[in-house]
Design a protein around this motif. Sequence first.
Motif, PDB file in Angstrom:
ATOM      1  N   GLY A  37       0.801  -1.226   0.000  1.00  4.26           N
ATOM      2  CA  GLY A  37       0.000   0.000   0.000  1.00  4.26           C
ATOM      3  C   GLY A  37       0.825   1.263   0.000  1.00  4.26           C
ATOM      4  O   GLY A  37       0.256   2.357   0.042  1.00  4.26           O
ATOM      5  N   ASP A  68      -0.021  -1.830   4.025  1.00  2.00           N
ATOM      6  CA  ASP A  68      -0.452  -2.889   3.113  1.00  2.00           C
ATOM      7  C   ASP A  68      -1.614  -2.392   2.245  1.00  2.00           C
ATOM      8  O   ASP A  68      -2.020  -1.215   2.322  1.00  2.00           O
ATOM      9  N   ASN A  69      -2.162  -3.285   1.422  1.00  2.17           N
ATOM     10  CA  ASN A  69      -3.230  -2.904   0.497  1.00  2.17           C
ATOM     11  C   ASN A  69      -4.478  -2.387   1.193  1.00  2.17           C
ATOM     12  O   ASN A  69      -5.235  -1.587   0.638  1.00  2.17           O
ATOM     13  N   ALA A  70      -4.711  -2.846   2.409  1.00  2.00           N
ATOM     14  CA  ALA A  70      -5.899  -2.431   3.152  1.00  2.00           C
ATOM     15  C   ALA A  70      -5.706  -1.096   3.865  1.00  2.00           C
ATOM     16  O   ALA A  70      -6.606  -0.634   4.585  1.00  2.00           O
TER      17      ALA A  70
END
Length: 477
Positions: free
Chosen positions: A405, A453-455
């Motif tokens: 992310g 991260d992606n979240a």
Amino acid sequence: MKRLLLLAAVATATACGGGSDKKDPNCNPADPAACADGLVCEVVQGVGTRCASPVVITGVVYDLSLGLEAGPIEGARVVPLDVNGAPVGSAATTDATGAYSVQVPAERDANLAPVSGHVTLRADADGFATFPSGIRSAVPVDLSAATEVNAATTQWVVASSLTDVGLDPTSGAGTGRLHGNAAQATAGALVVAERTDGTVRTGVADASGDYVIFNVPAGDWTVQGYTQGVNYQPAPVAGLTDLEDRQVDLVVKNRAAATVTGSIQPTGQNQPAALDTTVVLVVRATYDVELDRGESPPGLVARLTNATGTRFSVPGVPDGEYTVLAAFGTDGYIRDVSGIGGTAPVEVLVENGVMTSAPGAFKITGAVSFADPGISPSTGTVGETLVTDASTPTFAWQAYPSATGGFDLVVFDSLGTPVWAPARLAAATLSVPYAGAALEAGRTYQVRVTAYDNAGMAVSRSEDLLGVFTYVPPAAP
């Protein structure tokens, strides 16, 4: 020139009879009369104790905004501390030129030269932020670098850029002082003054037990001492006024200290090959959430390695409220910042000599690593602090396995105030040039990098004591 004059003064100030005292080859360190005038009783490797010429640290305390030559600070208090925060000598007060000299114990070799000892320095003064504080950490001074100064007398002198201490001026900090003695503070004490509105000021008791707290605003305060194995009575201070210097002596109460226990859980990615970290207790009132650090009383630390395992035990903890920090240092770990279970700052309460709230287990994870050197261009170092002559240095770090992310970057000034925080950077971005407000010459800053991260969840960040740099522009032609 100032340093040359200071060294000359040191060389001629103490009357001693050379490097050893042949009349007493096995001196008693506890006996102040064990050695001839001007000599001190020190531990000698493989021999025992001998009388030897003292080791002194000399330097200048100055206003960082003015520089070493233009900004000497008179009346600053300097205390030498060991790596665990305990004083190793009495405090010194700077003269009109900002100069100080403090004597410290040092292990010796067969020739009575100092070997393998390190101390740090704490400095306080009216109108200035304490050093160390904010992002500014005290780099250990190596006593083995001492130089023998010979004139009519002999001393071993440690003097370098690390022993000159620059202080940051502050405005509206308060003009009062609190001072006194902390009984039984032979191992030193952290002294914390807290006002009813939560304002906090601190000082340290030196080897004689004396302490001073500077820059205290007017109001009602409670003064509390903290040191391993000793419980102090809280001392109320009513109606401190501007410019007042109030004496507040600390009294020991008849209560045993507690043992704080718990455990850590190494987790996540980018972990070092072996566990080698520390757990420290910091007084909760001094804890800075933004910087994730605070002030720790002497001795309230435990070291964990692969051999000792992940459970920690800190004996001799006095009554108080503490925040428990792990991986505070340059060990490749940080406290897990992901926000999932076991990652919040850990707190513990000690009441009446008993740990009444257990810290339990909390997580540490592998840190985001800076590239080498991490801040460029670099023109050298002062201790572990990089020096750059670029007004827009480039910050660089290494890829982090789960940083899909991207990265957040924040630059703090030496008081811990964010001065630049660009928008989140893409995961593929591993360097960025500084583009914030103009850096101030001679000032120290820290860059901190956080991985996501992606979240959008934070997974790691750079270590607490890394990413520190000082901006020293090139001299005018």
